[in-house]
Motif scaffolding. Structure first.
Motif, PDB file in Angstrom:
ATOM      1  N   GLU A  79       2.184   1.840  -3.514  1.00  0.00           N
ATOM      2  CA  GLU A  79       1.172   2.397  -4.409  1.00  0.00           C
ATOM      3  C   GLU A  79       0.863   3.838  -4.050  1.00  0.00           C
ATOM      4  O   GLU A  79       0.655   4.682  -4.945  1.00  0.00           O
ATOM      5  CB  GLU A  79      -0.108   1.555  -4.351  1.00  0.00           C
ATOM      6  N   ARG A  80       0.846   4.139  -2.758  1.00  0.00           N
ATOM      7  CA  ARG A  80       0.607   5.522  -2.346  1.00  0.00           C
ATOM      8  C   ARG A  80       1.716   6.433  -2.865  1.00  0.00           C
ATOM      9  O   ARG A  80       1.452   7.536  -3.360  1.00  0.00           O
ATOM     10  CB  ARG A  80       0.504   5.607  -0.830  1.00  0.00           C
ATOM     11  N   ASN A  81       2.949   5.978  -2.778  1.00  0.00           N
ATOM     12  CA  ASN A  81       4.067   6.770  -3.292  1.00  0.00           C
ATOM     13  C   ASN A  81       3.965   6.943  -4.808  1.00  0.00           C
ATOM     14  O   ASN A  81       4.263   8.020  -5.340  1.00  0.00           O
ATOM     15  CB  ASN A  81       5.400   6.106  -2.941  1.00  0.00           C
TER      16      ASN A  81
ATOM     17  N   ARG B 245       0.832  -1.205   0.000  1.00  0.00           N
ATOM     18  CA  ARG B 245       0.000   0.000   0.000  1.00  0.00           C
ATOM     19  C   ARG B 245       0.866   1.253   0.000  1.00  0.00           C
ATOM     20  O   ARG B 245       0.568   2.239  -0.679  1.00  0.00           O
ATOM     21  CB  ARG B 245      -0.947  -0.010   1.201  1.00  0.00           C
ATOM     22  N   ASP B 246       1.962   1.241   0.760  1.00  0.00           N
ATOM     23  CA  ASP B 246       2.866   2.380   0.776  1.00  0.00           C
ATOM     24  C   ASP B 246       3.469   2.619  -0.611  1.00  0.00           C
ATOM     25  O   ASP B 246       3.593   3.764  -1.052  1.00  0.00           O
ATOM     26  CB  ASP B 246       4.002   2.143   1.786  1.00  0.00           C
TER      27      ASP B 246
ATOM     28  N   GLN C 103       1.232   6.984  -6.644  1.00  0.00           N
ATOM     29  CA  GLN C 103       0.173   7.949  -6.940  1.00  0.00           C
ATOM     30  C   GLN C 103       0.602   9.371  -6.589  1.00  0.00           C
ATOM     31  O   GLN C 103       0.262  10.328  -7.309  1.00  0.00           O
ATOM     32  CB  GLN C 103      -1.116   7.580  -6.191  1.00  0.00           C
ATOM     33  N   LEU C 104       1.345   9.525  -5.512  1.00  0.00           N
ATOM     34  CA  LEU C 104       1.847  10.845  -5.133  1.00  0.00           C
ATOM     35  C   LEU C 104       2.790  11.388  -6.201  1.00  0.00           C
ATOM     36  O   LEU C 104       2.702  12.557  -6.592  1.00  0.00           O
ATOM     37  CB  LEU C 104       2.573  10.758  -3.789  1.00  0.00           C
TER      38      LEU C 104
END
Length: 209
Positions: free
Chosen positions: A12-14, A9-10, A16-17
């Motif tokens: 993917e979050r990075n 999840r981290d 997207q950021l």
């Protein structure tokens, strides 16, 4: 084992950021924004940037593939117009509206040297659609004999250049430039030698120089 999903999840979050940050920077500054600028603005390290997008083309494809497909869909919609001239002018204005919202996307669509496979695929789909509209418009007397798809490529590049030059001080000036260019094309004497269709590639490739 229980810690693996949060790590994914981290990641993917990075990702997207980085995509959001890159899109915002390129929308205002163009495609020349560096990986260093993107990573710094996103608050991530360069290692994260390169892990997510090892090649610059990976980043451009992730950022703009949906937008390029949307422009291609506009060409397909335009090809269904009964009035071919109306279809041509509608398509070109809608395409330029999309480009006006993102300098990076405009530069991408006017340069075949960037994200080559993505942009070439779009041009391969759009060129026969535009050519069909031009042919129908000429036969209907809505364009002068001798008009070609290369003429519309030239209008696209010219108006796009006005857009980029006036983006900060007069962001709607491109609309006036488009009206002038289309009026000139519609009433031009095009009885001379027709341009070789390869001129389209030269027009777009030269934008990156």
């Amino acid at each position: 084992m229980t810690e693996a999903p949060p790590l994914r999840r981290d990641a993917e979050r990075n990702r997207q950021l980085l995509l959001r940050t890159a899109y915002e920077l390129m929308a205002s500054q163009g495609l020349d924004v560096s990986y260093e600028e993107i990573a710094r603005a996103a608050g991530t390290g360069m290692g994260t940037m390169y892990r997510r997008f090892p090649q610059r083309q990976d980043l451009l494809n992730a950022l703009f593939s949906e937008h390029v497909d949307m422009v291609t869909d506009l060409a397909e919609q335009a090809s269904r117009y009964d009035d071919a001239w109306a279809g041509l002018t509608w398509f070109l204005e809608r395409q330029l509206e999309v480009e006006a919202r993102s300098r990076g996307l405009g530069e991408l669509l006017r340069s075949r040297s960037q994200a080559t496979e993505l942009v070439q695929r779009a041009h391969d789909r759009m060129t026969p659609l535009v050519a069909g509209l031009v042919d129908r418009a000429v036969r209907a007397g809505r364009l002068p004999a001798g008009a070609t798809p290369a003429d519309f490529a030239a209008v696209h590049v010219m108006v796009g250049s006005v857009m980029d030059a006036s983006r900060q001080n007069s962001p709607q000036l491109w609309r006036r430039a488009l009206r002038i260019a289309l009026a000139g094309l519609r009433h031009a004497d095009l009885s001379g030698d027709r341009p070789d269709e390869t001129v389209i590639d030269h027009l777009y490739n030269d934008q990156a120089k």
